[in-house]
Enzyme design. Sequence first.
Site, PDB file in Angstrom:
ATOM      1  N   THR A 143       1.123  -1.059   0.018  1.00  0.00           N
ATOM      2  CA  THR A 143      -0.077  -0.342   0.207  1.00  0.00           C
ATOM      3  C   THR A 143       1.399   0.876  -0.089  1.00  0.00           C
ATOM      4  N   GLY A 145       3.454  -2.834   8.768  1.00  0.00           N
ATOM      5  CA  GLY A 145       3.004  -3.456  10.045  1.00  0.00           C
ATOM      6  C   GLY A 145       4.905  -3.848  10.592  1.00  0.00           C
ATOM      7  N   GLU A 166      -5.871  -5.213   4.567  1.00  0.00           N
ATOM      8  CA  GLU A 166      -5.735  -7.439   3.376  1.00  0.00           C
ATOM      9  C   GLU A 166      -7.404  -6.819   2.306  1.00  0.00           C
TER      10      GLU A 166
HETATM   11  C1  LIG Z   1       6.823 -19.523   5.780  1.00  0.00           C
HETATM   12  C2  LIG Z   1       5.558 -19.856   5.738  1.00  0.00           C
HETATM   13  C3  LIG Z   1       4.468 -19.740   7.460  1.00  0.00           C
HETATM   14  C4  LIG Z   1       4.831 -18.813   8.414  1.00  0.00           C
HETATM   15  C5  LIG Z   1       4.420 -18.816   9.074  1.00  0.00           C
HETATM   16  C6  LIG Z   1       2.512 -18.737   8.996  1.00  0.00           C
HETATM   17  C7  LIG Z   1       2.215 -17.911  10.317  1.00  0.00           C
HETATM   18  C8  LIG Z   1       0.530 -18.006  10.310  1.00  0.00           C
HETATM   19  C9  LIG Z   1       0.014 -16.912  10.981  1.00  0.00           C
HETATM   20  C10 LIG Z   1      -1.704 -15.996  11.455  1.00  0.00           C
HETATM   21  C11 LIG Z   1      -1.766 -16.198  11.779  1.00  0.00           C
HETATM   22  C12 LIG Z   1      -3.332 -15.502  12.029  1.00  0.00           C
HETATM   23  C13 LIG Z   1      -3.495 -14.310  12.985  1.00  0.00           C
HETATM   24  C14 LIG Z   1      -3.239 -12.496  11.838  1.00  0.00           C
HETATM   25  C15 LIG Z   1      -4.259 -12.418  11.043  1.00  0.00           C
HETATM   26  C16 LIG Z   1      -3.781 -11.354  10.377  1.00  0.00           C
HETATM   27  C17 LIG Z   1      -3.785  -9.979  10.349  1.00  0.00           C
HETATM   28  C18 LIG Z   1      -3.546  -9.299   8.986  1.00  0.00           C
HETATM   29  C19 LIG Z   1      -2.653  -8.105   9.544  1.00  0.00           C
HETATM   30  C20 LIG Z   1      -2.323  -6.873   8.701  1.00  0.00           C
HETATM   31  C21 LIG Z   1      -2.244  -7.681   7.433  1.00  0.00           C
HETATM   32  C22 LIG Z   1      -2.644  -6.175   6.404  1.00  0.00           C
HETATM   33  C23 LIG Z   1      -1.911  -6.602   5.198  1.00  0.00           C
HETATM   34  C24 LIG Z   1      -1.820  -5.556   4.665  1.00  0.00           C
HETATM   35  O1  LIG Z   1      -3.047  -5.173   3.944  1.00  0.00           O
HETATM   36  S1  LIG Z   1      -1.296  -5.725   2.768  1.00  0.00           S
HETATM   37  C25 LIG Z   1      -2.306  -4.912   1.422  1.00  0.00           C
HETATM   38  C26 LIG Z   1      -3.360  -5.620   1.007  1.00  0.00           C
HETATM   39  N1  LIG Z   1      -3.915  -5.096   0.180  1.00  0.00           N
HETATM   40  C27 LIG Z   1      -4.997  -4.914  -0.664  1.00  0.00           C
HETATM   41  O2  LIG Z   1      -5.465  -6.561  -0.468  1.00  0.00           O
HETATM   42  C28 LIG Z   1      -5.188  -4.641  -2.397  1.00  0.00           C
HETATM   43  C29 LIG Z   1      -6.943  -4.706  -2.635  1.00  0.00           C
HETATM   44  N2  LIG Z   1      -6.661  -4.852  -3.872  1.00  0.00           N
HETATM   45  C30 LIG Z   1      -6.392  -6.473  -4.461  1.00  0.00           C
HETATM   46  O3  LIG Z   1      -6.226  -6.851  -4.175  1.00  0.00           O
HETATM   47  C31 LIG Z   1      -6.703  -5.903  -6.358  1.00  0.00           C
HETATM   48  O4  LIG Z   1      -6.658  -4.492  -6.483  1.00  0.00           O
HETATM   49  C32 LIG Z   1      -8.023  -5.834  -6.834  1.00  0.00           C
HETATM   50  C33 LIG Z   1      -8.391  -7.356  -6.214  1.00  0.00           C
HETATM   51  C34 LIG Z   1      -9.087  -5.038  -5.801  1.00  0.00           C
HETATM   52  C35 LIG Z   1      -8.270  -5.231  -8.084  1.00  0.00           C
HETATM   53  O5  LIG Z   1      -7.191  -6.320  -8.975  1.00  0.00           O
HETATM   54  P1  LIG Z   1      -6.952  -6.416 -10.929  1.00  0.00           P
HETATM   55  O6  LIG Z   1      -7.349  -4.918 -10.393  1.00  0.00           O
HETATM   56  O7  LIG Z   1      -5.951  -6.884 -10.447  1.00  0.00           O
HETATM   57  O8  LIG Z   1      -8.332  -6.995 -10.806  1.00  0.00           O
HETATM   58  P2  LIG Z   1      -9.518  -7.219 -11.908  1.00  0.00           P
HETATM   59  O9  LIG Z   1      -9.519  -6.923 -12.451  1.00  0.00           O
HETATM   60  O10 LIG Z   1     -11.052  -6.820 -10.609  1.00  0.00           O
HETATM   61  O11 LIG Z   1      -9.853  -9.094 -11.808  1.00  0.00           O
HETATM   62  C36 LIG Z   1      -8.603  -8.703 -12.583  1.00  0.00           C
HETATM   63  C37 LIG Z   1      -9.329 -10.842 -12.570  1.00  0.00           C
HETATM   64  O12 LIG Z   1      -7.850 -11.239 -11.554  1.00  0.00           O
HETATM   65  C38 LIG Z   1      -8.454 -11.728 -11.015  1.00  0.00           C
HETATM   66  N3  LIG Z   1      -7.950 -11.741  -9.598  1.00  0.00           N
HETATM   67  C39 LIG Z   1      -8.104 -10.510  -8.813  1.00  0.00           C
HETATM   68  N4  LIG Z   1      -7.224 -10.657  -7.752  1.00  0.00           N
HETATM   69  C40 LIG Z   1      -6.486 -11.758  -7.286  1.00  0.00           C
HETATM   70  C41 LIG Z   1      -6.495 -13.143  -6.344  1.00  0.00           C
HETATM   71  N5  LIG Z   1      -6.199 -12.297  -5.444  1.00  0.00           N
HETATM   72  N6  LIG Z   1      -5.734 -14.266  -6.720  1.00  0.00           N
HETATM   73  C42 LIG Z   1      -6.346 -14.214  -8.137  1.00  0.00           C
HETATM   74  N7  LIG Z   1      -7.064 -14.184  -8.576  1.00  0.00           N
HETATM   75  C43 LIG Z   1      -7.698 -12.105  -9.028  1.00  0.00           C
HETATM   76  C44 LIG Z   1     -10.137 -11.300 -10.466  1.00  0.00           C
HETATM   77  O13 LIG Z   1     -10.653 -12.077 -10.168  1.00  0.00           O
HETATM   78  C45 LIG Z   1     -10.118 -11.056 -11.901  1.00  0.00           C
HETATM   79  O14 LIG Z   1     -10.233 -12.443 -12.384  1.00  0.00           O
HETATM   80  P3  LIG Z   1     -11.068 -12.598 -14.243  1.00  0.00           P
HETATM   81  O15 LIG Z   1     -11.408 -13.697 -14.010  1.00  0.00           O
HETATM   82  O16 LIG Z   1     -10.643 -11.492 -15.379  1.00  0.00           O
HETATM   83  O17 LIG Z   1     -12.415 -11.893 -13.343  1.00  0.00           O
HETATM   84  C1  FAD Z   2      -4.442  -1.908  10.156  1.00  0.00           C
HETATM   85  C2  FAD Z   2      -4.067  -1.415   9.179  1.00  0.00           C
HETATM   86  C3  FAD Z   2      -2.776  -2.563   9.145  1.00  0.00           C
HETATM   87  C4  FAD Z   2      -2.386  -2.318   7.670  1.00  0.00           C
HETATM   88  N1  FAD Z   2      -1.327  -3.157   6.749  1.00  0.00           N
HETATM   89  C5  FAD Z   2      -0.669  -2.809   5.812  1.00  0.00           C
HETATM   90  C6  FAD Z   2       0.706  -3.864   5.434  1.00  0.00           C
HETATM   91  O1  FAD Z   2       1.779  -3.933   6.584  1.00  0.00           O
HETATM   92  N2  FAD Z   2       0.995  -3.941   4.061  1.00  0.00           N
HETATM   93  C7  FAD Z   2       0.299  -2.981   3.307  1.00  0.00           C
HETATM   94  O2  FAD Z   2       0.752  -2.921   2.285  1.00  0.00           O
HETATM   95  N3  FAD Z   2      -0.817  -2.369   3.727  1.00  0.00           N
HETATM   96  C8  FAD Z   2      -1.349  -2.443   4.909  1.00  0.00           C
HETATM   97  N4  FAD Z   2      -2.753  -1.668   4.855  1.00  0.00           N
HETATM   98  C9  FAD Z   2      -3.059  -1.381   3.879  1.00  0.00           C
HETATM   99  C10 FAD Z   2      -4.213  -1.777   4.088  1.00  0.00           C
HETATM  100  O3  FAD Z   2      -4.418  -2.762   3.381  1.00  0.00           O
HETATM  101  C11 FAD Z   2      -5.329  -0.501   2.740  1.00  0.00           C
HETATM  102  O4  FAD Z   2      -5.433   0.487   3.474  1.00  0.00           O
HETATM  103  C12 FAD Z   2      -6.497  -0.702   1.894  1.00  0.00           C
HETATM  104  O5  FAD Z   2      -6.107  -2.229   1.075  1.00  0.00           O
HETATM  105  C13 FAD Z   2      -7.400   0.016   1.442  1.00  0.00           C
HETATM  106  O6  FAD Z   2      -6.718   0.718   0.925  1.00  0.00           O
HETATM  107  P1  FAD Z   2      -7.102   2.311   0.363  1.00  0.00           P
HETATM  108  O7  FAD Z   2      -6.799   2.211   2.242  1.00  0.00           O
HETATM  109  O8  FAD Z   2      -6.494   2.667  -0.571  1.00  0.00           O
HETATM  110  O9  FAD Z   2      -8.445   2.758   1.010  1.00  0.00           O
HETATM  111  P2  FAD Z   2      -9.160   2.682  -0.618  1.00  0.00           P
HETATM  112  O10 FAD Z   2      -9.540   1.597  -1.703  1.00  0.00           O
HETATM  113  O11 FAD Z   2      -8.797   4.159  -0.960  1.00  0.00           O
HETATM  114  O12 FAD Z   2     -11.289   3.411   0.349  1.00  0.00           O
HETATM  115  C14 FAD Z   2     -11.132   4.397   0.930  1.00  0.00           C
HETATM  116  C15 FAD Z   2     -12.946   4.046   0.128  1.00  0.00           C
HETATM  117  O13 FAD Z   2     -12.648   3.567  -1.368  1.00  0.00           O
HETATM  118  C16 FAD Z   2     -13.806   2.974  -1.612  1.00  0.00           C
HETATM  119  N5  FAD Z   2     -13.305   2.368  -3.372  1.00  0.00           N
HETATM  120  C17 FAD Z   2     -12.257   1.814  -3.264  1.00  0.00           C
HETATM  121  N6  FAD Z   2     -11.951   1.388  -4.512  1.00  0.00           N
HETATM  122  C18 FAD Z   2     -13.531   0.846  -5.158  1.00  0.00           C
HETATM  123  C19 FAD Z   2     -14.289   0.538  -5.850  1.00  0.00           C
HETATM  124  N7  FAD Z   2     -13.633  -0.123  -7.163  1.00  0.00           N
HETATM  125  N8  FAD Z   2     -15.727  -0.011  -6.269  1.00  0.00           N
HETATM  126  C20 FAD Z   2     -16.061   0.895  -5.429  1.00  0.00           C
HETATM  127  N9  FAD Z   2     -15.597   1.821  -4.312  1.00  0.00           N
HETATM  128  C21 FAD Z   2     -14.344   1.195  -4.116  1.00  0.00           C
HETATM  129  C22 FAD Z   2     -13.320   2.546  -0.609  1.00  0.00           C
HETATM  130  O14 FAD Z   2     -15.112   1.119  -0.770  1.00  0.00           O
HETATM  131  C23 FAD Z   2     -13.982   2.814   0.337  1.00  0.00           C
HETATM  132  O15 FAD Z   2     -15.306   2.851   0.934  1.00  0.00           O
HETATM  133  C24 FAD Z   2      -3.044  -2.117   6.256  1.00  0.00           C
HETATM  134  C25 FAD Z   2      -4.120  -0.918   6.835  1.00  0.00           C
HETATM  135  C26 FAD Z   2      -4.983  -0.916   8.246  1.00  0.00           C
HETATM  136  C27 FAD Z   2      -5.872  -0.215   8.357  1.00  0.00           C
END
Ligand SMILES: CCCCCCCCCCCCCCCCCCCCCCCC(=O)SCCNC(=O)CCNC(=O)[C@H](O)C(C)(C)COP(=O)(O)OP(=O)(O)OC[C@H]1O[C@@H](n2cnc3c(N)ncnc32)[C@H](O)[C@@H]1OP(=O)(O)O
Ligand code: FAD
Length: 615
Positions: free
Chosen positions: A108, A147, A390
């Site tokens: 992010t 994080g 996520e």
């Molecule tokens: C050694 C290993 C073991 C180690 C030990 C393991 C320990 C385990 C630990 C367990 C602990 C449990 C407790 C902890 C719990 C968790 C705590 C979490 C802590 C915080 C973590 C936070 C971290 C983050 O936030 S990281 C950043 C996260 N960001 C996102 O998620 C971004 C979201 N956005 C997206 O994913 C994409 O932009 C999306 C999907 C919205 C759009 O993508 P895109 O524009 O590329 O795709 P589309 O045009 O919409 O679709 C195209 C096509 O792709 C397919 N697709 C999209 N995404 C995926 C995917 N992920 N996988 C597969 N396919 C995907 C989609 O379906 C479309 O397919 P079509 O067929 O074309 O329709």
């Molecule tokens: C506690 C915490 C820990 C995190 N840890 C990590 C980390 O370790 N690593 C990392 O990489 N990231 C991390 N993140 C970031 C996190 O993954 C992003 O905040 C998350 O993916 C949402 O993206 P954004 O913040 O840009 O929100 P935005 O996408 O800007 O969302 C803002 C608003 O826009 C809307 N929106 C956006 N796109 C669309 C769409 N296509 N259609 C309709 N509505 C839409 C959403 O629904 C929402 O209401 C963390 C976030 C938090 C809060």
Amino acid sequence: MLSKREVFDGVPEEYLSHKERYENAIRNSVVAFSLVRKMQEEGKTSINNYRDVVGGLLGSSVLRDGSPLGLHYIMFMPAILNQANEEQQEKWLPRAWNCSIIGSYAQTELGHGTFIRGLETTATYDAATKQFVLHSPTLTAYKWWPGGLGQTANYCIVVAQLYTKGQCHGIHSFIIQVRDEETHMPLPGIKIGEIGAKLGLNAVNNGFLGFDNYRIPRTNMLMKHAQVLEDGTYVKSRHSKLNYGAMVFVRVVIVFDMVNYLSKAVTIATRFSAVRRQCQLKAGETECQILDYVTQQHKLFVSIAAAHAFRITANKLWLTFNEVNEQLVEGNLQRLPELHALACCLKAVTTADTAACVERCRLACGGHGYMMSSSLPLTYGLVTAACTYEGENTVLLLQTARFLVKTYQQLDSKALTPTVAYLKTAAAERFCVGWSNTTEGIIRGFQVVAMRVIIMSTFNEEVQEMSRTVSPQLKEVLHQLVDLYCTYWALEKLSDLLLYTPISQKEVESLRLRYEETLTNLRPNAVGLVDAFDLRDEMLQSTLGSYDGRVYERLMEEAMKSPLNAEPMLQSTLGSYDGRVYERLMEEAMKSPLNAEPVNYTFHKYLKPFMQGKL
Ligand SMILES: CCCCCCCCCCCCCCCCCCCCCCCC(=O)SCCNC(=O)CCNC(=O)[C@H](O)C(C)(C)COP(=O)(O)OP(=O)(O)OC[C@H]1O[C@@H](n2cnc3c(N)ncnc32)[C@H](O)[C@@H]1OP(=O)(O)O
Ligand SMILES: Cc1cc2nc3c(=O)[nH]c(=O)nc-3n(C[C@H](O)[C@H](O)[C@H](O)COP(=O)(O)OP(=O)(O)OC[C@H]3O[C@@H](n4cnc5c(N)ncnc54)[C@H](O)[C@@H]3O)c2cc1C
């Protein structure tokens, strides 16, 4: 092992300063994760064990508000496993397992979280030196949120736009060292710090990271799926989304995490409700347990049921995840779309429901639920974050909808995967099947609902042409607000309307269309309507809501005020709007209550001994 609710110099956690919270978190984490490392040394390295132990530790009494080491286990190591080739795994995994390096996951950016194809950080291949050059071209390109990155991690997985031979090949993952392993100082060309106080998870040390033409070896690109050869030739992956695997894994484990938190919250609220006596059921009687009130049972019992439902679901999802990943290893990608849709849907639903249930548990405890010592406010802060990280829930549900509409459109031409096989039956039978008040009857009813909503969505997508103009008259806009308010609540309270009014199915469908139309009509005036509240910035006190819209500059300015960012001094061209970056940094450092020690003392006292296996 540290005792429950470990304190820092005798002061309960709630009363620690921002800096003390961090130091307390580091101290508790190195002790807690020494246990995980011991498991690995004793060969108990089943991923189920780690999932349960790490999951159990995070949010436990020892790491109540998260941990600066959480991302190391949750994303850094799984990303290496999922995206590094064998040679890279041999190089990095052993050091990650024994924590001689501490990692984070930086995807992010200030300007992009959801739309990852729009990320701005670049990784440009230089064939002359066989290196990638990492760069943050703008302030909005700064990584923001990872994080542990603020003051703790010395490596991280960075997701960047890959350029080679003048062509962009989209986002790819790189393993990058960001701090010196001996001194823990940021390496030259790295701008790094923590982003400041948050609603919750204030022990996680979320950071920001900017690159100034920072060079890494070619072999630091994770090359399990796609590669760049020494001469700069790009070899693409079998499936463009295999690089997204780390996100799917975390979405799956988040469902387990919700089980933990929901079970805790409803245990607290139910036990309290058995102890708490308030008011009399009948005059003259002794006060009754509030658990005897049906309204209290309405608030709590569905959470007990949900905790069990989520546990069963989490286990089933985990099995599916492992099945599909085994198929991916054999090159069979057939069920990847279904796994992605399932992980999106269940992460969104379980986090949203858990946040709502935890809030209900807090409310069910009256004033005492509002006390930090109840743990309910802290738990709410933890679970509500999961609705955003996520993958923001709305966006993930749209991904599921996309999969379901595509499945419906291919109903007759493609074999259905297990989780959507019911659509075939629902499509074949008459829609208005008879209703039966049994569990099976309710499930069938929801399957029919799902089928009809998918058909409506497909219809809207294919046929609906929405072209509208909005009259600038204020009257017109206010009418739209009234219209919106009425249709919103009619749809929210639809079950009552269906029960007590003659509203027909057709009218419900047109109500939905009207609601969406009103949303679209109001969109052009949305900002004007809130400006009309005439709330000055001084009243809002919000980096996100200031009148001038300079969100990112204000977020960075606020982050710079964090006391943790004073060490070490940030050599940083943060792109400050007035260009007086160095003067401003010096001004801020002089304000900081912290000594400008080069590294927080916890590195030498706790982190380094832990990383050297001496703890
Ligand atoms: C050694 C290993 C073991 C180690 C030990 C393991 C320990 C385990 C630990 C367990 C602990 C449990 C407790 C902890 C719990 C968790 C705590 C979490 C802590 C915080 C973590 C936070 C971290 C983050 O936030 S990281 C950043 C996260 N960001 C996102 O998620 C971004 C979201 N956005 C997206 O994913 C994409 O932009 C999306 C999907 C919205 C759009 O993508 P895109 O524009 O590329 O795709 P589309 O045009 O919409 O679709 C195209 C096509 O792709 C397919 N697709 C999209 N995404 C995926 C995917 N992920 N996988 C597969 N396919 C995907 C989609 O379906 C479309 O397919 P079509 O067929 O074309 O329709
Ligand atoms: C506690 C915490 C820990 C995190 N840890 C990590 C980390 O370790 N690593 C990392 O990489 N990231 C991390 N993140 C970031 C996190 O993954 C992003 O905040 C998350 O993916 C949402 O993206 P954004 O913040 O840009 O929100 P935005 O996408 O800007 O969302 C803002 C608003 O826009 C809307 N929106 C956006 N796109 C669309 C769409 N296509 N259609 C309709 N509505 C839409 C959403 O629904 C929402 O209401 C963390 C976030 C938090 C809060």
